[in-house]
Scaffold this motif. Structure first.
Motif, PDB file in Angstrom:
ATOM      1  N   ASP A  20      32.000  48.942  59.702  1.00 12.14           N
ATOM      2  CA  ASP A  20      32.970  49.680  58.886  1.00 12.14           C
ATOM      3  C   ASP A  20      32.398  49.984  57.502  1.00 12.14           C
ATOM      4  O   ASP A  20      32.544  51.106  56.985  1.00 12.14           O
ATOM      5  CB  ASP A  20      34.269  48.890  58.752  1.00 12.14           C
ATOM      6  N   ARG A  21      31.771  49.005  56.888  1.00 15.12           N
ATOM      7  CA  ARG A  21      31.157  49.259  55.575  1.00 15.12           C
ATOM      8  C   ARG A  21      29.954  50.188  55.714  1.00 15.12           C
ATOM      9  O   ARG A  21      29.646  50.940  54.788  1.00 15.12           O
ATOM     10  CB  ARG A  21      30.762  47.944  54.902  1.00 15.12           C
ATOM     11  N   PHE A  22      29.283  50.137  56.846  1.00 11.45           N
ATOM     12  CA  PHE A  22      28.177  51.070  57.068  1.00 11.45           C
ATOM     13  C   PHE A  22      28.693  52.508  57.058  1.00 11.45           C
ATOM     14  O   PHE A  22      28.118  53.378  56.387  1.00 11.45           O
ATOM     15  CB  PHE A  22      27.487  50.770  58.401  1.00 11.45           C
ATOM     16  N   LEU A  23      29.781  52.768  57.786  1.00 14.72           N
ATOM     17  CA  LEU A  23      30.343  54.119  57.829  1.00 14.72           C
ATOM     18  C   LEU A  23      30.801  54.563  56.447  1.00 14.72           C
ATOM     19  O   LEU A  23      30.598  55.712  56.047  1.00 14.72           O
ATOM     20  CB  LEU A  23      31.513  54.164  58.813  1.00 14.72           C
ATOM     21  N   ALA A  24      31.440  53.641  55.714  1.00 18.00           N
ATOM     22  CA  ALA A  24      31.914  53.978  54.370  1.00 18.00           C
ATOM     23  C   ALA A  24      30.742  54.303  53.451  1.00 18.00           C
ATOM     24  O   ALA A  24      30.831  55.218  52.610  1.00 18.00           O
ATOM     25  CB  ALA A  24      32.731  52.822  53.797  1.00 18.00           C
ATOM     26  N   THR A  25      29.642  53.586  53.591  1.00 22.48           N
ATOM     27  CA  THR A  25      28.467  53.843  52.758  1.00 22.48           C
ATOM     28  C   THR A  25      27.847  55.187  53.099  1.00 22.48           C
ATOM     29  O   THR A  25      27.427  55.938  52.208  1.00 22.48           O
ATOM     30  CB  THR A  25      27.429  52.725  52.941  1.00 22.48           C
ATOM     31  N   MET A  26      27.814  55.524  54.375  1.00 17.14           N
ATOM     32  CA  MET A  26      27.258  56.816  54.773  1.00 17.14           C
ATOM     33  C   MET A  26      28.130  57.974  54.301  1.00 17.14           C
ATOM     34  O   MET A  26      27.659  59.109  54.195  1.00 17.14           O
ATOM     35  CB  MET A  26      27.089  56.865  56.294  1.00 17.14           C
ATOM     36  N   ALA A  27      29.410  57.688  54.022  1.00 19.24           N
ATOM     37  CA  ALA A  27      30.304  58.723  53.502  1.00 19.24           C
ATOM     38  C   ALA A  27      30.181  58.866  51.986  1.00 19.24           C
ATOM     39  O   ALA A  27      30.718  59.814  51.408  1.00 19.24           O
ATOM     40  CB  ALA A  27      31.755  58.404  53.871  1.00 19.24           C
ATOM     41  N   ALA A  28      29.492  57.947  51.345  1.00 22.67           N
ATOM     42  CA  ALA A  28      29.297  57.992  49.889  1.00 22.67           C
ATOM     43  C   ALA A  28      28.114  58.899  49.562  1.00 22.67           C
ATOM     44  O   ALA A  28      27.301  59.213  50.434  1.00 22.67           O
ATOM     45  CB  ALA A  28      29.039  56.578  49.363  1.00 22.67           C
TER      46      ALA A  28
END
Length: 256
Positions: A20-28
């Protein structure tokens, strides 16, 4: 090993251990990703340290190792060679590294598998772990009010705690595992998120990219409030499509 290789290692660690944090980071934004990957990889390594051995002394040594890394970064000197510690030392500001120590101290609690003394003790644990991590990330990226970030992080921490309950409950007893007790905790997490949302203007757009990691928290807490039995079942959350759609929507609107 080159710095880029270290960052790739951090990103791979987060992708496998904290999707989940990986996806959020890729959206940053691209510029924000190295710091976020280093922080989230560190968080994974620290969170796993108490469970790495049945021997409490060995677990203590692993947690202490990360406390020492935090001290090295805070002092502004050289940081020992490690695929996560090295990039963290280069990317995290020295004045923010002081929050690693309370994070590690909270994780020491996990080693001995004791129940929390009371609600205040549990709140301190969530604030030191979820709050400390989110504050370091947000303050690294832009201007933000610490109290607002920590309020939001508290709700995110409760949501993540609920998702981990099936595994955690055999290690650390819940304060109140009854349906009503779980509802009260979900309600408290929601209230913290809602309070933070009312003060959204105190968190800059840049810092807000760090809060995007909690994009699912509100929905999970509402789910837990309606159906607390799903916490023990480990069935909280939504389909992969809804998860990704929700993240894309929030990232597009730059809303956390």
């Amino acid at each position: 090993m080159r710095f880029d290789d270290d960052l790739s290692s951090c990103a791979e660690l987060v992708q496998k251990g904290d999707p989940d944090r990986f996806l959020a980071t890729m959206a940053a934004p691209v510029a924000a990703r190295p710091l976020l990957f280093a922080l989230y990889a560190f968080n994974l390594e620290l969170a796993r340290a108490p469970w790495a051995s049945q021997e409490s002394m060995i677990a203590e040594m692993r947690v202490q190792w990360w406390r020492d890394i935090g001290a090295e970064i805070a002092q502004g000197g050289a940081v020992r060679r490690h695929h996560v510690a090295t990039p963290l030392g280069r990317l995290l500001r020295a004045d923010l590294a002081i929050y690693i120590d309370p994070m590690a101290e909270a994780r020491r609690w996990d080693i001995y598998k004791d129940p929390f003394e009371d609600e205040a003790g549990f709140d301190r644990y969530i604030d030191a772990t979820a709050g400390g991590l989110m504050w370091m990330a947000a303050a690294s990226l832009g201007q933000a009010d610490e109290a607002v970030v920590r309020k939001f992080a508290y709700g995110v921490g409760i949501a993540n705690w609920f998702k981990a309950v099936p595994e955690l409950v055999s290690r650390i007893p819940l304060l109140d595992g009854t349906p009503e007790g779980l509802r009260q905790l979900a309600r408290k997490g929601l209230e913290h998120i809602q309070q933070a949302e009312k003060q959204r203007a105190l968190v800059s757009k840049e810092a807000g990219h760090a809060l995007l990691s909690g994009w699912q928290a509100k929905a999970i807490l509402k789910q837990a409030l309606r159906q607390p039995y799903r916490i023990a079942e480990g069935s909280l959350g939504h389909s992969e499509f809804r998860r990704r759609a929700g993240l894309i929507w929030r990232a597009g609107l730059r809303r956390w």
